[in-house]
Design a protein around this motif. Structure first.
Motif, PDB file in Angstrom:
ATOM      1  N   LEU A 147       3.532   5.505  -2.841  1.00 19.31           N
ATOM      2  CA  LEU A 147       3.850   6.636  -2.767  1.00 19.31           C
ATOM      3  C   LEU A 147       4.250   7.209  -4.205  1.00 19.31           C
ATOM      4  O   LEU A 147       3.807   8.455  -4.207  1.00 19.31           O
ATOM      5  N   SER A 148       4.782   6.476  -5.090  1.00 20.87           N
ATOM      6  CA  SER A 148       5.422   7.104  -5.990  1.00 20.87           C
ATOM      7  C   SER A 148       4.530   6.721  -7.350  1.00 20.87           C
ATOM      8  O   SER A 148       5.020   7.003  -8.417  1.00 20.87           O
ATOM      9  N   ALA A 149       3.514   6.335  -6.953  1.00 21.14           N
ATOM     10  CA  ALA A 149       2.647   5.874  -8.172  1.00 21.14           C
ATOM     11  C   ALA A 149       3.338   5.166  -9.212  1.00 21.14           C
ATOM     12  O   ALA A 149       3.243   5.447 -10.335  1.00 21.14           O
ATOM     13  N   SER A 150       3.931   4.082  -8.837  1.00 20.81           N
ATOM     14  CA  SER A 150       4.919   3.423 -10.017  1.00 20.81           C
ATOM     15  C   SER A 150       4.142   2.557 -10.868  1.00 20.81           C
ATOM     16  O   SER A 150       2.875   2.178 -10.216  1.00 20.81           O
ATOM     17  N   LYS A 151       4.310   2.375 -11.774  1.00 21.13           N
ATOM     18  CA  LYS A 151       3.624   1.367 -12.891  1.00 21.13           C
ATOM     19  C   LYS A 151       4.148  -0.042 -12.700  1.00 21.13           C
ATOM     20  O   LYS A 151       4.670  -0.320 -13.379  1.00 21.13           O
ATOM     21  N   VAL A 152       3.766  -0.617 -11.773  1.00 20.13           N
ATOM     22  CA  VAL A 152       4.025  -2.071 -11.315  1.00 20.13           C
ATOM     23  C   VAL A 152       2.889  -2.575 -11.176  1.00 20.13           C
ATOM     24  O   VAL A 152       1.859  -1.995 -10.752  1.00 20.13           O
ATOM     25  N   CYS A 153       2.716  -3.978 -11.270  1.00 19.51           N
ATOM     26  CA  CYS A 153       1.606  -4.600 -11.022  1.00 19.51           C
ATOM     27  C   CYS A 153       1.729  -5.949 -10.603  1.00 19.51           C
ATOM     28  O   CYS A 153       2.973  -6.571 -10.862  1.00 19.51           O
TER      29      CYS A 153
ATOM     30  N   PHE B 215       4.680  -8.560  -3.710  1.00 18.55           N
ATOM     31  CA  PHE B 215       3.583  -7.672  -3.807  1.00 18.55           C
ATOM     32  C   PHE B 215       4.481  -6.061  -3.757  1.00 18.55           C
ATOM     33  O   PHE B 215       5.503  -6.003  -3.442  1.00 18.55           O
ATOM     34  N   PHE B 216       3.600  -5.174  -4.279  1.00 17.15           N
ATOM     35  CA  PHE B 216       4.419  -3.842  -4.434  1.00 17.15           C
ATOM     36  C   PHE B 216       4.550  -3.093  -2.823  1.00 17.15           C
ATOM     37  O   PHE B 216       3.747  -3.752  -1.941  1.00 17.15           O
ATOM     38  N   THR B 217       5.331  -2.086  -2.642  1.00 18.89           N
ATOM     39  CA  THR B 217       5.820  -1.650  -1.663  1.00 18.89           C
ATOM     40  C   THR B 217       4.826  -0.203  -1.263  1.00 18.89           C
ATOM     41  O   THR B 217       4.656   0.293  -2.143  1.00 18.89           O
ATOM     42  N   PRO B 218       5.239   0.234   0.187  1.00 21.60           N
ATOM     43  CA  PRO B 218       4.727   1.391   0.193  1.00 21.60           C
ATOM     44  C   PRO B 218       5.360   2.552  -0.666  1.00 21.60           C
ATOM     45  O   PRO B 218       4.686   3.609  -1.017  1.00 21.60           O
ATOM     46  N   THR B 219       6.725   2.430  -0.974  1.00 20.87           N
ATOM     47  CA  THR B 219       7.355   3.042  -1.795  1.00 20.87           C
ATOM     48  C   THR B 219       6.702   3.367  -3.338  1.00 20.87           C
ATOM     49  O   THR B 219       6.389   4.413  -3.894  1.00 20.87           O
ATOM     50  N   ASP B 220       6.397   2.001  -3.783  1.00 19.68           N
ATOM     51  CA  ASP B 220       5.618   1.812  -5.047  1.00 19.68           C
ATOM     52  C   ASP B 220       4.301   2.807  -5.063  1.00 19.68           C
ATOM     53  O   ASP B 220       3.730   3.359  -5.853  1.00 19.68           O
TER      54      ASP B 220
ATOM     55  N   ALA C 227      -2.561  -3.326  -9.064  1.00 16.12           N
ATOM     56  CA  ALA C 227      -1.687  -2.176  -9.164  1.00 16.12           C
ATOM     57  C   ALA C 227      -1.966  -1.165  -8.061  1.00 16.12           C
ATOM     58  O   ALA C 227      -2.605  -1.209  -7.274  1.00 16.12           O
ATOM     59  N   PRO C 228      -0.772  -0.444  -7.618  1.00 15.70           N
ATOM     60  CA  PRO C 228      -0.960   0.515  -6.671  1.00 15.70           C
ATOM     61  C   PRO C 228      -2.118   1.441  -6.765  1.00 15.70           C
ATOM     62  O   PRO C 228      -2.321   1.914  -8.058  1.00 15.70           O
ATOM     63  N   PHE C 229      -2.931   1.908  -5.878  1.00  8.74           N
ATOM     64  CA  PHE C 229      -4.139   2.438  -6.179  1.00  8.74           C
ATOM     65  C   PHE C 229      -3.820   3.962  -6.627  1.00  8.74           C
ATOM     66  O   PHE C 229      -4.560   4.822  -7.381  1.00  8.74           O
ATOM     67  N   THR C 230      -2.680   4.444  -6.107  1.00 17.12           N
ATOM     68  CA  THR C 230      -2.379   5.772  -6.595  1.00 17.12           C
ATOM     69  C   THR C 230      -1.985   5.718  -8.038  1.00 17.12           C
ATOM     70  O   THR C 230      -2.302   6.747  -8.659  1.00 17.12           O
TER      71      THR C 230
ATOM     72  N   ASN D  92      -3.922  -1.465  -2.173  1.00 19.07           N
ATOM     73  CA  ASN D  92      -2.614  -1.252  -1.320  1.00 19.07           C
ATOM     74  C   ASN D  92      -1.696  -2.483  -0.869  1.00 19.07           C
ATOM     75  O   ASN D  92      -2.161  -3.541  -1.130  1.00 19.07           O
ATOM     76  N   VAL D  93      -0.706  -2.162  -0.069  1.00 23.13           N
ATOM     77  CA  VAL D  93       0.170  -3.282   0.158  1.00 23.13           C
ATOM     78  C   VAL D  93      -0.334  -4.174   1.116  1.00 23.13           C
ATOM     79  O   VAL D  93       0.052  -5.242   0.951  1.00 23.13           O
ATOM     80  N   ASP D  94      -1.463  -3.938   1.761  1.00 22.45           N
ATOM     81  CA  ASP D  94      -1.786  -5.097   2.536  1.00 22.45           C
ATOM     82  C   ASP D  94      -2.907  -6.187   2.320  1.00 22.45           C
ATOM     83  O   ASP D  94      -3.188  -6.840   2.969  1.00 22.45           O
ATOM     84  N   LEU D  95      -3.152  -5.861   0.587  1.00 26.70           N
ATOM     85  CA  LEU D  95      -3.956  -6.873   0.257  1.00 26.70           C
ATOM     86  C   LEU D  95      -3.802  -8.250   0.319  1.00 26.70           C
ATOM     87  O   LEU D  95      -4.717  -8.943   0.606  1.00 26.70           O
ATOM     88  N   PRO D  96      -2.354  -8.819   0.123  1.00 24.77           N
ATOM     89  CA  PRO D  96      -2.156  -9.967   0.261  1.00 24.77           C
ATOM     90  C   PRO D  96      -2.645 -10.686   1.710  1.00 24.77           C
ATOM     91  O   PRO D  96      -2.884 -11.962   2.062  1.00 24.77           O
ATOM     92  N   LEU D  97      -2.598  -9.824   2.651  1.00 30.34           N
ATOM     93  CA  LEU D  97      -2.623  -9.868   4.121  1.00 30.34           C
ATOM     94  C   LEU D  97      -4.216  -9.953   4.414  1.00 30.34           C
ATOM     95  O   LEU D  97      -4.852 -10.986   5.057  1.00 30.34           O
ATOM     96  N   ILE D  98      -4.992  -9.066   3.988  1.00 31.71           N
ATOM     97  CA  ILE D  98      -6.379  -9.052   4.095  1.00 31.71           C
ATOM     98  C   ILE D  98      -7.166 -10.478   3.454  1.00 31.71           C
ATOM     99  O   ILE D  98      -7.661 -11.077   3.855  1.00 31.71           O
ATOM    100  N   LYS D  99      -6.604 -10.718   2.210  1.00 33.35           N
ATOM    101  CA  LYS D  99      -7.109 -11.660   1.594  1.00 33.35           C
ATOM    102  C   LYS D  99      -6.542 -12.951   1.634  1.00 33.35           C
ATOM    103  O   LYS D  99      -6.980 -14.175   1.139  1.00 33.35           O
ATOM    104  N   ASN D 100      -5.616 -12.867   2.461  1.00 32.64           N
ATOM    105  CA  ASN D 100      -4.820 -14.323   2.962  1.00 32.64           C
ATOM    106  C   ASN D 100      -4.477 -15.043   1.613  1.00 32.64           C
ATOM    107  O   ASN D 100      -4.603 -16.094   1.421  1.00 32.64           O
TER     108      ASN D 100
END
Ligand code: ATP
Ligand code: MG
Lengths: 406, 248
Positions: free
Chosen positions: A149-155, A142-147, A208-211, A126-134
């Motif tokens: 939500l919509s399960a976009s094929k981005v990575c 990084f991908f956004t909440p929209t990505d 990639a987005p987990f969705t 999910n989107v907070d990964l760069p923050l958790i892993k610093n």
């Protein structure tokens, strides 16, 4: 007779039977080499655990689906897939929780870009990964909440993946890669973390987005785990307890029943893995130790042969004034020279083997100075232990009978 | 006081149920500077006697005074010390270490002598010893590169290195031809005469025994005869009389 002279005589005697000496030494070389390699593997695993904890930060809590610490009686417990994104929604509300990412992996897909390909797993997050892993990005974002939500094929990819798929360099953001049969757009590249000190490549990642992983790739609705970061390291224990409580309610776990999830701080995980690593290390080292023992028996065997062959020499030495102790030392030193020389080469071999395992198989290894010292001491000990009986036999010979020996 | 003095020496071996009385009651005095030839039939106890004199073995009973000191009851390590310091052995089979140079073979007893620990010192003394037996040209030869007589001379050089007062030789010419035997006897006679070393020589051959000053004959573990030699043979004279062949 000085110890220096004794060593010279021993070296000379060993030099006379080069082939035999080399073969006897081989036993020690293999034994010590195996012990060093096994211990290096164990130590390497240990170091990599410690590093994982350090790089992830101390206030990280892992929430895993399934519970393999509740004992092996209930089969399948460890693999239950009862954790859902709704659990994550609830846990986000737990006091003390700062960031949370859901995780589900997609393993074993071929990654293709143009005519290049690479093999690594895709981690849905999910989107907070760069923050958790610093872990900041070197380009794109990084991908956004929209990505999500919509399960976009981005990575978002690590630099190793980038270099493997795009060896010519250049800007890879907006490029399309294929993961399995799915086209994904690269929207960001993480900065390089390099190799961990035990040789693991930390940049060989695709996020990639987990969705997307759930719906487009795996076709499931559950998630495998969550990574939570607590607001502060101080109340991490309360936070993790609170998370467990929430999950128990949500999963309708009765008091006395075992959980179908595990909530662990990284320190818990490290402690647990350290235990297994230790057990493994002891197991491997003792198997390797057996070959060391066999090497020692080889030394004893050859020394016995040597004493018999050199009976007349021993008789002569005794006749011209060698004391029993001199003869004992002579043969003992020969055994110790074999074992120490073999041991030293074995240490070199073990070191080389460990480096090779890290280089070619990416297994973390660490050859500690203590391990080298202990191996050296062990080699000396084996030489003394297995050399003593033959040496004793030589020194107890009767000079007259020894001189008559045919 | 005699250099060697044995009193009622007995040595009994027990093999299974049988007692082998190798020495029954042997008493003998040997003065410093004597050249004693020990003869007797096979099995008469010559070697057994010499092993006791050489401190390689201890008597079952009786006393052995070496230089006035009773050595018949000393510990193994003390005996080793006496062998190293006071006694030189020469064997029928030479007993040189193979694949070891003449010089290193000669040096060997010095390794067990704590007073001679310096390497250069050892080399020098080994050289001197080889010179005494006339082998200074053969220092770096290996035993298998030397003739039998030369090997035996290396062995004699080895026995001399610690300046022993006694040389014990058990059939030293047993493996050598007549001429080489005379050469070796010449070495013994020279050492006996010029350095005053007491020589005890076991031999089967009457004519070899005649190079000594005194002959002691063993039979069944006792001394049967003990006589001074009237017409002693002198090896150097005999060698000079021999037709000259290529030497060394
Ligand atoms: N270690 C031993 N155990 C048992 N008997 C022995 C031992 N050594 C010697 N003997 C016996 O003692 C006797 C004397 O032996 P010794 O070797 O002294 O004879 P020798 O006079 O030197 O004979 P040779 O001329 O053949 O060398 C012999 O009967 C021999 O069998
Ligand atoms: Mg004999």
């Amino acid at each position: 007779m000085t110890i220096f002279m004794t060593f010279r005589i021993a070296l000379k005697a060993l030099n006379r039977n080069k082939m035999r000496t080399a073969l006897t030494m081989l036993g020690m070389i293999i034994g010590v080499g195996a012990v060093i390699t096994m211990v290096a593997l164990g130590n390497g695993a240990q170091v990599s655990i410690e590093q994982a904890v350090q790089s992830a930060g101390t206030n990280v809590i892992m929430v895993n689906s399934g519970n393999f610490s509740s004992g092996g009686v209930r089969q399948g417990q460890g693999m239950s897939n009862t954790m859902t994104p709704d659990d994550a929604v609830a846990i986000r509300e737990v006091p003390g929780v700062q960031f949370l990412v859901e995780t589900i992996n997609n393993r074993g897909g071929q990654i293709v870009a143009g005519n290049q390909n690479w093999n690594t797993h895709v981690e849905g997050t999910n989107v907070d990964l760069p923050l958790i892993k610093n872990w900041p990005l070197e380009s794109g974002q990084f991908f956004t909440p929209t990505d999500v939500l919509s399960a976009s094929k981005v990575c978002v990819i690590g630099t190793t993946v980038k270099n493997m798929l795009f060896p010519d360099g250049g800007d890879v953001v907006e490029q399309i890669i294929r993961i399995g049969k799915h086209p994904f757009k690269i929207i960001g590249v993480l900065i390089s973390k390099g190799q961990s000190s035990v040789g693991q490549d930390q940049d060989d990642v695709i996020y990639a987005p987990f969705t997307t992983v759930q719906k487009k790739m795996r076709g499931v609705t559950y998630i495998e785990s969550m990574t939570v970061s607590a607001a502060s390291a101080d109340n991490i224990r309360q936070t993790s307890d609170a998370i467990a409580a929430v999950l128990r309610v949500r999963h309708k776990i009765q008091p006395g029943d075992s959980d179908d999830f595990m909530v662990r701080t990284l320190e818990d995980i490290a402690a647990m893995r350290t235990e297994t690593t230790k057990t493994m290390t002891y197991l491997l080292a003792s198997i390797a130790g057996v070959s060391l023992l066999v090497g020692g028996i080889g030394i004893m065997n050859i020394m016995l042969v040597s004493v018999t062959e050199r009976t007349r020499e021993i008789g002569l030495r005794l006749a011209i004034g060698a004391r029993g102790g001199d003869v004992l030392m002579q043969f003992l030193v020969e055994a110790v020279v074999i074992s120490l020389l073999g041991g030293s080469i074995g240490i070199g071999l073990g070191y080389g083997l460990s480096r090779g395992l890290t280089q070619f198989l990416q297994w973390p290894t660490y050859v500690s100075p203590q391990a080298v010292l202990v191996a050296f001491g062990f080699a000396a000990g084996i030489g003394i232990f297995f050399g003593f009986y033959p040496a004793r036999k030589a020194s107890a010979l009767d000079p007259i009978e020894a001189l008559r020996y045919e | 006081m005699s250099l060697i003095s044995v009193r009622d020496l007995k040595k009994t071996y027990i093999v299974g149920d049988i007692e082998v009385r190798a020495l029954r009651h042997v008493s003998l005095d040997v003065e410093a500077g004597e050249f004693l030839a020990v003869t007797g039939p096979s099995g008469s106890g010559k070697s057994t006697f010499m092993h006791i004199l050489g401190c390689l073995d201890r008597p079952t009973s009786g006393q052995y005074f070496l230089d006035g000191k009773d050595v018949s009851r000393l510990s193994k390590n003390d005996l080793a010390r006496i062998r190293n310091h006071q006694i030189g052995f020469v064997f029928q089979g030479f007993n040189l270490l193979s694949r070891t140079t003449a010089l290193e073979n000669v040096e060997l007893p010095l390794l067990y002598n704590s007073a001679a620990s310096k390497g250069s010192d050892r080399k020098r003394r080994a050289m001197e010893s080889l010179k005494l037996v006339g082998l200074e040209q053969r220092t770096h030869h290996l035993p298998n590169q030397l003739s039998g007589g030369q090997q035996q001379r290396v062995a004699i050089a080895r026995s001399l290195i610690n300046n022993p007062s006694i040389l014990l030789a058990d059939e030293p010419t047993g493996n050598l031809d007549t001429k080489t035997s005379i050469e070796v006897m010449d070495v013994f006679q020279t050492l006996n005469k010029e350095r005053g070393i007491t020589v005890l020589l076991i031999t089967h051959e009457r004519d070899i025994a005649e190079y000594g000053t005194r002959i002691v004959a063993f039979r069944d573990g006792v001394i049967k005869t003990d006589e001074k030699i009237a017409n002693r043979r002198i090896a150097s004279v005999e060698l000079a009389a021999l037709p000259p062949v290529s030497v060394d």
